[in-house]
Design an enzyme around this catalytic site. Structure first.
Site, PDB file in Angstrom:
ATOM      1  N   ASN A 156       0.809  -1.215   0.000  1.00 11.67           N
ATOM      2  CA  ASN A 156       0.000   0.000   0.000  1.00 11.67           C
ATOM      3  C   ASN A 156       0.846   1.271   0.000  1.00 11.67           C
ATOM      4  OD1 ASN A 156       0.619  -0.847   2.787  1.00 11.67           O
ATOM      5  ND2 ASN A 156      -0.539   0.958   3.392  1.00 11.67           N
ATOM      6  N   GLN A 184      -5.007  -3.415  -2.570  1.00 13.40           N
ATOM      7  CA  GLN A 184      -4.425  -2.427  -3.486  1.00 13.40           C
ATOM      8  C   GLN A 184      -4.288  -2.970  -4.909  1.00 13.40           C
ATOM      9  OE1 GLN A 184      -4.124   0.595  -2.672  1.00 13.40           O
ATOM     10  NE2 GLN A 184      -4.089   0.542  -0.438  1.00 13.40           N
ATOM     11  N   SER A 204     -11.454  -4.657  -0.743  1.00 10.35           N
ATOM     12  CA  SER A 204     -12.052  -3.477  -0.120  1.00 10.35           C
ATOM     13  C   SER A 204     -12.786  -2.662  -1.161  1.00 10.35           C
ATOM     14  CB  SER A 204     -10.969  -2.616   0.541  1.00 10.35           C
ATOM     15  OG  SER A 204     -11.501  -1.393   1.005  1.00 10.35           O
ATOM     16  N   HIS A 206     -13.823   0.654  -1.019  1.00  7.82           N
ATOM     17  CA  HIS A 206     -13.463   2.062  -1.244  1.00  7.82           C
ATOM     18  C   HIS A 206     -12.106   2.249  -1.902  1.00  7.82           C
ATOM     19  CE1 HIS A 206     -10.639   3.101   2.169  1.00  7.82           C
ATOM     20  NE2 HIS A 206     -11.100   1.955   2.614  1.00  7.82           N
ATOM     21  N   THR A 243     -27.236  -8.122   9.546  1.00 10.76           N
ATOM     22  CA  THR A 243     -27.912  -7.716   8.326  1.00 10.76           C
ATOM     23  C   THR A 243     -26.935  -7.004   7.399  1.00 10.76           C
ATOM     24  OG1 THR A 243     -30.009  -7.469   9.499  1.00 10.76           O
ATOM     25  CG2 THR A 243     -29.806  -6.341   7.383  1.00 10.76           C
ATOM     26  N   CYS A 330      -3.823   4.715   7.175  1.00  4.57           N
ATOM     27  CA  CYS A 330      -4.703   3.766   7.863  1.00  4.57           C
ATOM     28  C   CYS A 330      -4.536   3.827   9.374  1.00  4.57           C
ATOM     29  CB  CYS A 330      -4.422   2.359   7.365  1.00  4.57           C
ATOM     30  SG  CYS A 330      -4.828   2.138   5.620  1.00  4.57           S
TER      31      CYS A 330
END
Length: 387
Positions: A156, A184, A204, A206, A243, A330
């Protein structure tokens, strides 16, 4: 260029794609619970299953082998566990093997006790020491359980690509299980789960232009899975309770479709990355760009300028209209020495800067970067003269 800004921090979070935004908004109008059997519930379920197919297609996997999570960190915490199951039987992972340059969600060992985590070194470019990995796995005591190896496909910070095919061969020969953090890499290189790329992937939303709050585990088969991190109502075939986040998952699926199609734009992205690196070398000739001796993502450059603290430079770039990172983003905004550079044996007393771009990056963004770095270089030269 007054008032303009350049966003060059895709590895932290890629801008939300228009298709993902539209999918999120549409899903917000579907009020039902995806587990409900009535017409409205089935409509919600269809959105999730469509997204599941799209995420699977991004890495050439089977849709039924995709498990949605709240993000990559949850996916990692789920997979990095000593306790697994095969059908109704229990399977034990005796030890976890990670690389010193891995993302903290792998490096910290997940649900393994610290004493059961072995860290494998990397070379000066950040490539895992394959001989050391093979040697460590050769000493693994299978009486304690299977060896579990977890490693990033693309770093990353540096963008350096690991030789996953060679790592997979080593792990398979040792009878181990391979988890690949593809956060990545997905959408930036081709990934083919059907070709034995890994036993499990971590993805991931996003990072590929989807909404935050969604991630996935992708398995090569459903033969064996870790015991759930989150128990609940049996959602995701019992692998992840709670959920489902319908809107985020729908957006994730839309982003995955766009990311798969966007693989053909990688050469244009690489061209902008190379332009940025040429600017760095022209304006700050003594700057060091890390990982250039190994294959890298086309969108990432990680560099240090002698005599300038990374956080100071990051602020200067921001004031000049350029958003980039001082290392990884992060750690809740924390700026500190890069464990990746430390693992590579590089001095990191002042830190390094990461530029990461995408398909939407254009000439104006590169020009803003040039202007901002020129200002930083001039101020550094003035300080050196004054000294």
């Amino acid at each position: 260029m007054a008032g303009m800004r350049a966003y060059l921090d895709y590895n932290a979070s890629a801008p939300l794609l228009a298709a993902a935004r539209e999918a999120v908004v549409a899903a917000l109008d579907v009020a039902a619970n995806p587990s409900s059997v009535h017409t409205e519930g089935r409509a919600a379920r269809r959105l999730i299953e469509t997204a599941r197919r799209d995420v699977a297609a991004l890495v050439n996997a089977r849709a039924e082998h995709v498990v949605f999570t709240s993000g990559a960190t949850e996916a990692a915490s789920t997979l990095l566990s000593p306790d697994w199951r095969m059908g109704r039987g229990a399977v034990r992972m005796g030890r976890l093997y990670v690389s010193e340059a891995d993302h903290p969600c792998l490096l910290n060992g997940g649900r393994f006790p610290a004493a059961q985590v072995t860290r494998i070194g990397v070379d000066a470019d950040g490539i895992a020491d394959l001989e050391a990995l093979a040697a460590a796995l050769g000493k693994h005591d299978k009486a304690e359980g299977l060896p579990l190896v977890a490693i990033h496909a693309a770093n990353n910070e540096t963008g350096v690509l690991q030789p996953i095919d060679r790592i997979a061969a080593i792990v398979k020969a040792a009878g181990g299980i391979l988890v690949v953090d593809a956060v990545q890499a997905a959408g930036r290189i081709s990934i083919d789960m059907s070709a034995g790329y890994a036993d499990y992937l971590i993805l991931s939303s996003h990072k590929i232009g989807g909404p935050k709050g969604a991630g996935a585990i992708v398995a090569a088969s459903d033969l064996m899975m870790p015991k759930p991190l989150i128990n609940g109502g049996g959602q995701e075939k019992g692998h992840r309770g709670g959920t489902e986040n319908l809107a985020a998952i729908a957006g994730f699926g839309a982003a995955a479709r766009e990311a798969l199609a966007g693989l053909r734009t990688i050469d244009a992205v690489r061209q902008h990355r190379d332009e940025i690196e040429a600017i760095v070398k022209a304006l700050t000739p003594d700057a060091e760009i890390f990982g250039t001796g190994a294959p890298r993502l086309a969108n990432t450059t990680f560099f240090a300028i002698p005599g300038i603290k990374a956080e100071t430079a990051q602020i200067a770039f921001d004031l000049a209209g350029v958003a980039l990172s001082a290392g990884s983003a992060c750690s809740s905004g924390k700026v500190g020495p890069s464990h990746v550079l430390k693992a590579m044996g590089c001095g990191d007393s002042l830190g390094a800067l990461r530029v990461s771009i995408g398909a939407a990056t254009g000439a104006n963004d590169v020009a803003l970067f040039r202007s901002a770095l020129a200002g930083i270089a001039v101020r550094r030269a003035d300080r050196e003269k004054a000294a």
